[in-house]
Design an enzyme around this catalytic site. Structure first.
Site, PDB file in Angstrom:
ATOM      1  N   GLU A 188       0.880  -1.154   0.000  1.00  0.00           N
ATOM      2  CA  GLU A 188       0.000   0.000   0.000  1.00  0.00           C
ATOM      3  C   GLU A 188       0.924   1.211   0.000  1.00  0.00           C
ATOM      4  OE1 GLU A 188      -3.285  -0.540  -0.124  1.00  0.00           O
ATOM      5  OE2 GLU A 188      -3.991   1.515   0.134  1.00  0.00           O
TER       6      GLU A 188
ATOM      7  N   TYR B  51     -10.924  -1.673   2.666  1.00  0.00           N
ATOM      8  CA  TYR B  51      -9.944  -1.159   3.618  1.00  0.00           C
ATOM      9  C   TYR B  51     -10.725  -0.804   4.879  1.00  0.00           C
ATOM     10  CZ  TYR B  51      -5.784   1.452   5.183  1.00  0.00           C
ATOM     11  OH  TYR B  51      -4.671   1.898   5.864  1.00  0.00           O
TER      12      TYR B  51
ATOM     13  N   ASP C 239      -4.666  11.731   7.733  1.00  0.00           N
ATOM     14  CA  ASP C 239      -3.441  11.190   8.312  1.00  0.00           C
ATOM     15  C   ASP C 239      -3.023  11.910   9.573  1.00  0.00           C
ATOM     16  OD1 ASP C 239      -2.437   9.039   6.543  1.00  0.00           O
ATOM     17  OD2 ASP C 239      -2.637  10.613   5.030  1.00  0.00           O
TER      18      ASP C 239
END
Lengths: 292, 401
Positions: free
Chosen positions: A49, A194, A60
């Site tokens: 990934e 995911y 993030d």
């Protein structure tokens, strides 16, 4: 080119859970990053990934944000990312998923065409934007592109061009995703789901969220597409408990990126530490609980 | 989501899946309460007794004489907290209360939205966290102290250039991890749906009042309405009152910084390319690869790389015009208005006034122009003083020159 389907079928035969390390392409620079990714592949990664650095990575945490900044400062951009992916594929034919932010796909090739001219829209410029992006990256060896800031409601903006370029689709499910949305997400997924283990952004965590097990079970009851779990997976023990809960793959990102950060003066030490750590995770994933 | 949140091709909600439930909950609550009798009555009371609405419309005397036409100022600077931001913070804060949320978070640039939200947090007894870039904390330290006095926690944000964009990034990250009990009180008419719609709704009192006041004082509608645009909340609130009055020109003034050619500015509508940031498709200052550019402006409140989606739509349809004013013009205008009228304008609002000054002698004397004086300039006195002493030093007139 190896497909997700082939990779997951292999793992099923061997009764293994996929080991999926995450790195930011070009962190801290092109050559070091390539060496680290190759080391991770050699240490037993089943799927990669890879993140493309963005100036404003809202999904993030600080660890990956800093990696983005390091990569951008060393000159990483989309043309160089293509070259990077080709080099990884030359090393080994391993499935690669990209994780990135939507604006980079929207703007792909546009700067080259438009220069800094204001107000030129993607749709007005030929051979730019999503269609061209997916085509180029598929040719380089990418299997899927997960857009962090695109929910399933707007997925059609990319699934069409992605599928016609030959890519699989990967979408996120989080602990607060409603069952109806889960079904819609599963229906649009051809690669893997995911699964985000917690409410929050990426980053290492001491303990794994207790929501994971229930989430995996719920998804398994809704769909046959592979379920991979990421966000906050930081130890071989975390990985093992996710595998035991029935996941098809475990994604480890921030913990690895932190190892790069703590070895910036000694790139070879980073590769070594990451390879050793991934070896331990690989071992933890080798034998799944047999009562599943 | 029930609505797409689009203004033409702009807007939408480009956010990670994890934020969707929170945005859906917000959309649903707004749909349910914004016309609810009890909610409307409570907000109207707070607008009147707490914030000080309606704010006056003032027909400038010496400033009008100076530019050669009639200039009216909508005095949002006189509201509690010193800026229009209180309108939206009261509205969304009350919405949070009706939703049963107990914690507020907000981003802030100049500190005006952070301050307004901190005041509302104190008023409603909610725990409040304000995300603010380190650069902005330094240049707007007085507002930081005020926020802390209201009981808010000010979280310094170091990423990027330490300005508004970075504060929004971190507020979004925090919200992602705390969506269940936390209300994100977004200050600008930007960001993901439903924020642009919500912020416009709570700021539209500005335009509504102004229209009425202008009819009363000038006996007719204005020829033009001018407001500064960063994210665009005060401008959209003002424009909202005049969108249907086709004869009224709507003019938004962006931060031209050191000049559009230098690249050191924050003029997204004037010099940007359509892109996606913070959940919305909008004009965006970005490099050839799509990385968001650092912005520069003397006013922290306009220092933002994107802009609200409805402004993008108004630009494309031609209903509103957008121009940029540079730092130097802004400094001159700041001093001019203060000298002529005894009113200290916020540097943000001064951009709108600078456009008026640029029209000096170019418009017929009977022209009626309204400027939204969205905030007061007390917070900027130090910045102006510093900028002036630096420019004197640059010219060689410093102590050793």
């Amino acid at each position: 080119m190896k497909s997700y389907q082939q990779a997951f079928a292999e793992m099923k035969n061997q009764n293994r859970t996929a080991l999926i390390p995450f790195f930011v392409i070009g962190d801290p620079d092109f050559d070091t990053s390539l060496a680290i990714v190759k080391a991770a592949v050699d240490a037993g990664a089943d799927i990669l990934e890879l993140g493309i650095p963005f100036s404003d990575p809202i999904a993030d945490g600080p660890t990956i944000q800093k990696a983005d900044i390091r990569a951008m400062r060393s000159g990483m951009n989309l043309p160089k990312a293509l070259e990077f992916i080709r080099k990884v594929k030359q090393h080994k034919d391993i499935p690669i998923g990209l994780l990135m932010y939507y604006n980079l796909i929207q703007q792909y090739g546009l700067g080259r065409v438009a220069g800094f001219q204001p107000a030129i829209r993607g749709r007005d410029a030929l051979d730019t934007g999503p269609g061209r992006f997916f085509k180029d990256f598929h040719e380089a060896g990418v299997n899927s592109v997960l857009v962090a800031d695109l929910s399933i409601d707007d997925a059609d903006e990319v699934t069409g061009p992605a599928r016609s370029a030959g890519l699989d689709t990967v979408f996120m499910v989080t602990p607060n995703t409603e069952p109806d949305r889960m079904k819609r997400i599963a229906a649009k997924t051809t690669g893997f789901i995911y699964t985000v283990s917690l409410l929050g952004v990426t980053g290492s965590r001491q303990a794994l969220s207790t929501a994971v097990e229930g989430l995996i079970r719920q998804l398994k009851s809704l769909t046959n597409v592979p379920i991979c779990v990421g966000f906050g997976v930081s130890t071989p023990e975390h990985a093992k408990s996710i595998a035991d809960a029935g996941a098809d793959g475990v994604i480890i990102g921030s913990r690895l990126v932190a190892m790069i950060e703590s070895n910036l003066n000694d790139p070879r030490a980073a590769s070594k530490e990451i390879a050793q750590f991934l070896g331990r995770v690989k071992a933890a994933l080798a034998h799944r609980r047999s009562d599943r | 989501m029930k609505h797409s949140g689009r203004f033409g091709e702009y807007g939408g909600y480009y956010v990670p899946e994890v934020l969707i439930p929170a945005l859906e909950e917000l959309e649903e609550a707004f749909d349910r309460f914004h016309e609810d009798k009890a909610f409307v009555a409570e907000l109207a009371q707070l607008y009147k007794d707490y914030a000080g609405r309606p704010s006056p419309l003032y027909h400038t005397r010496r400033f009008s004489e100076y530019v050669g036409f009639h200039v009216y100022l909508k005095r949002e600077d006189l509201l509690h907290g010193g800026a229009h931001k209180i309108n939206n913070s009261l509205g969304q804060g009350l919405l949070a209360k009706y939703m049963g949320k107990t914690k507020l978070i907000a981003e802030t640039g100049a500190g005006q939205h952070g301050l307004a939200t901190s005041m509302v947090g104190a008023l409603l007894g909610m725990k409040t966290k304000i995300f603010m870039g380190v650069t902005d904390i330094e240049r707007q330290s007085v507002n930081v102290h005020k926020m802390r006095l209201c009981g808010a926690e000010v979280v310094p944000v170091e990423g990027g250039t330490g300005t508004l964009k970075d504060a929004i990034n971190d507020a979004l990250r925090y919200w992602t991890a705390n969506v269940t009990d936390t209300f994100y009180l977004f200050g600008s008419a930007a960001g993901p749906h439903p924020y642009p719609t919500i912020v416009k709704h709570f700021q539209s009192c500005i335009g509504r009042e102004t229209r009425q006041q202008c009819l009363e004082q000038a006996g007719r509608l204005p020829d033009m309405v001018v407001a500064c645009v960063g994210g665009g909340s005060n401008a959209i609130g003002m424009f909202a009152g005049f969108l249907d009055d086709k004869g009224v020109r709507l003019i938004g003034v962006e931060a031209g910084g050191k000049g559009l050619k230098t690249g050191k500015h924050a003029a997204s509508l004037t010099a940007g390319r359509v892109g996606i940031l913070h959940g919305a498709r909008a004009y965006l200052l970005q490099d050839e690869n799509g990385q968001v550019l650092d912005t520069e402006s003397i006013s922290a409140g306009l220092d933002y790389a994107a802009v609200g989606p409805e402004h993008c739509y108004l630009k494309d349809t031609g209903r509103a015009e957008y121009v940029a004013a540079e730092d130097d013009e802004v400094l001159d205008t700041f001093e001019l208005l203060t000298k002529l009228e005894g009113i200290l304008p916020a540097l943000e609002s001064t951009h709108a006034l600078a456009y008026i000054v640029s029209q000096k002698g170019k418009l017929p004397p009977e022209t009626v122009a309204i400027v939204n004086l969205s905030g007061r300039g007390d917070k900027d006195v130090g910045i102006v003083e510093k900028a002036r002493s630096e420019s004197i030093a640059d010219c060689g007139f410093g102590p050793l020159g």
